[in-house]
Design an enzyme around this catalytic site. Structure first.
Site: not given
Lengths: 503, 503
Positions: A267-268, A271, A297
């Site tokens: 997830h990170e 980003h 997101e």
């Protein structure tokens, strides 16, 4: 001064402001990752001092003079496209800041800072009444903020605009309603399915050092550049960027749960790959900034969910995982693993909810925020409203406020309008992923073979490098050929979970 | 405004300035410890931006107005002692800054920044001629700086004053000459001694993780508060403080040499315990700042040398070291270990020189700097002057410039006047240590028993908590009952090394 000189002066001043932001980001990162306990109080003061300088710089008469000079060129329509975008986006922020009197900004900041402490206590005691007076004050101030900055139709527009510039309540409600109409009956079907999935078997005993190595290995494979960033550990995973050459992300490690650290890292990484993909030579201007919270997101979700919870992704990584951690993965079949990481479960808590229920958690918050802002509901009624919606959407009876209306920090910090960007991120990610599959031949096979470069480059070329050149809506239309639609996400969920739950 | 209000306004503005300094310190720390490689260029810009704000704040007409108001109260002698000290010390810096025109500051900064790059190249090629034009320019600018800020007798006073406020060239020359007069013949005796010491036996293979643990264990024992600081790794060990509640230090690890990391840690713990011992409630004023570079160095040297290279210190730690690292320390006797960590060796390089020769390295630099500043020698003659002194003091023939005049970075960065503080630190440390032994009953026995608290508290009470309330000279007199003298250090060296080398 001619146009070129004026514009150069303008961007020089912008760059100064961005360096201050960068400094604040370093201090905040350190605070979450490495700062010793006793440093908390002083660090808060140092950061608030720098934030003060930032505000002073941005609203100084010196900066105003410069931006007004640029405005003249903009109004005459003689700025080049990129220059016009830079002006327009800075002007948006500048105007908003100018409309809010300093006394208002200070009060909001004070009330929210107190609010977060009071919320923490209320949550600990699971008692909404403790938080109610603060929340009422915050809502009152946010309604006032909406009046001060102005809006077209709905006061909530002024909240959305902070996180998702140019989005409107009307549009968002439309796509969220469509989504809800699909999700509610679909979730009921899953509940009735005979397929029962357990994720307990994924637990084990994973030494920290090996976990860190494996997480770094994955992040690097996906395309995170470790020469321009770091992966560390913190209580809540997060990403932050000082500039595209220095992007920091974290994940959370638990000795018994390796998968949670991996999902955090994927997830990170989404980003962070976005931040690393911004143009370093546009640093200091909106062309070197991400578009919106929702698009940000979408980049984390596209990697975490579209890719990171897919069969094709694990086709490559699962054999490696099994080799590195034979206990327990050696004894878990590929299909069983795949089902376990895609388990759907109605629960009280938003964080770490699955791909389906997450959206319903958000929709509850969105519906509540909207009506709080236009005054059709009141803060004192929130526990009842919350619990009724939980019953209606999830069939769950909320046992207490801590597991209900008090679970999230957002409102206590004044961050009303943030929640919907999580779902927007999901919707964008599905629509973008479909477009990428059209552009990249055999994308899923490539990923199965451990080739992530094509996908990363596609995201970079189509999204990252543009900075704020396009709004989220414009970008989605430019890249996918149509406006934002919930249909792509609905199709994705339907196809994937019908198979998993045999419905 | 009355005195109280004026003074409060003054200290509020000072605190703002200190928070900016704090922020720069965090950014610089991160740069040395955790920053990814590609972040270098942007970080330099972010730091230089903040330094610019700092300078602007400090020299703004707004700040000037306030400090001039305080000056009126000071001149009327109606400030309380602590207030007067705060004013006096800030005024010193303010006046100096005001005397240097912005154009001069910018030129010096540019020349030194280029100078460091050119020096690095010259050192790599071991060719002084490459560096000479830069060095000449730097010396010229530093002589101009001395003219601009003014001095009493010697232009070098204006250099010393940056690092060792209120110290004079005359005083320093006097104590250094005394020291030299002792050290030169003493070093010759050591060379002729039949005792030959090898430190090779201390080498081994030490896993990083165990080294880190052991270093943290030592730092904690000495009194470094890990809730208010960290110990990390960097290329060159250093300490930095954001405020007394957040002090960061580093050491350097090499797989084969554990002792070097330990000595780094003890040295930096000395610096850091000083910073942690400053009054947190004086943060933002000179009363919350360390006195001088020399006093700072005395705190690192007192721990590293007076304590950390002593028999009584290792009486406690050596058995633990032997247990943790039986290979090689299990086979090395206590006396043999003690001799090895106190080996004296004439070498070309200042860094990591022993307690005796270190001072001679510094005295060479001090003598050169002084004469460069008053014009009695010229930059082009430096290699010859350097090599002649190395021959005279150490009996060594310098083989090339890299091992000679080009070895240190200081001059290329304009840091002329810094070197003598290393020896001042040694002299202060010996004089202070003698005083502490008078005050603390059986100090050496206490340390042998692993009780470091009394000594740490003595340093805290007598030195740390005062901040800049006293000058270095005043403090030494207050604590030891006499002015700075080289005699304590001379006695310490004579007694210790006469035994070790049987002379």
């Amino acid at each position: 001064m001619n146009k070129e000189e004026t514009f150069e002066q303008f961007t020089e001043k912008l760059e100064e402001i961005f360096h201050l932001r960068s400094a604040i980001a370093v201090l905040s990162w350190d605070q979450e990752v490495f700062m010793p306990q006793k440093g908390i109080e002083s660090r808060a003061k140092t950061i608030s001092n720098l934030s003060g300088f930032l505000h002073q710089k941005f609203t100084s008469s010196d900066f105003e003079k410069t931006i007004l000079k640029v405005k003249k060129f903009y109004d005459k329509k003689i700025l080049a496209d990129e220059e016009a975008c830079i002006f327009k986006e800075v002007w948006r922020d500048f105007e908003r800041e100018k409309k809010l009197p300093l006394s208002f900004v200070k009060e909001l900041s004070r009330v929210c800072s107190e609010g977060q402490n009071i919320w923490a206590k209320a949550k600990e005691k699971s008692d909404f009444k403790i938080f109610l007076p603060s929340l009422k004050k915050i809502i009152e101030l946010k309604r006032k903020e909406a009046q001060l900055v102005g809006y077209n139709k709905n006061p909530y527009d002024a909240m959305l605009d902070i996180y998702e510039p140019y989005a409107t309540t009307e549009e968002v409600s439309l796509v969220f309603d469509e989504l809800k109409k699909f999700l509610l009956p679909f979730l009921r079907k899953i509940k009735k399915s005979k397929v029962k999935i357990s994720s307990e078997k994924l637990n084990g005993k994973f030494p920290l050092k090996k976990q860190i190595e494996f997480n770094k290995f994955i992040a690097e494979k996906l395309g995170f550049d470790f020469e321009a960033g770091r992966l560390d550990e913190s209580v809540h995973p997060f990403s932050t960027s000082f500039n595209p050459m220095d992007v920091r992300m974290t994940t959370r490690y638990s000795e018994k749960n390796l998968i949670s650290s991996i999902m955090g890292t994927i997830h990170e990484s989404g980003h962070s790959i976005y931040e690393q993909g911004l143009s370093a030579d546009k640093f200091g201007t909106p062309l070197g900034e991400s578009i919106s919270t929702g698009i940000h997101e979408s980049q984390s979700r596209i990697w975490e969910n579209m890719v990171g919870r897919s069969k094709f992704f694990w086709k490559f990584f699962y054999p490696i995982l099994q080799k590195k951690f034979p206990d327990p993965f050696g004894k878990i079949s590929f299909d069983s693993f795949y089902r376990a990481i895609n388990k759907v479960e109605s629960d009280f808590i938003r964080i770490e909810a699955d791909e389906i229920t997450y959206n319903l958690h958000i929709i509850i918050r969105f519906e509540i925020e909207k009506e709080l802002l236009d005054g059709s509901i009141q803060a004192e009624d929130l526990p009842k409203i919350w619990n009724d919606k939980m019953k209606e959407y999830f069939g769950l009876k909320v046992p207490n406020d801590a597991l209900g209306v008090l679970q999230d920090v957002h409102w206590s910090g004044g961050n009303i309008g943030y929640f919907p960007t999580y779902v927007l991120g999901n919707l964008y990610s599905a629509q973008l992923f479909e477009a990428s599959k059209k552009d990249i031949l055999n994308l899923e096979e490539k990923i199965s073979a451990g080739q992530f470069g094509h996908f990363k480059e596609w995201l970079r070329k189509n999204i990252h490098v543009h900075g704020k050149m396009y709004s989220a809506g414009e970008l989605i239309e430019k890249v996918t050929g149509e406006k934002l639609s919930s249909q792509y996400f609905i199709n994705y969920i339907k196809e994937k979970y019908s198979k998993i739950y045999k419905i």
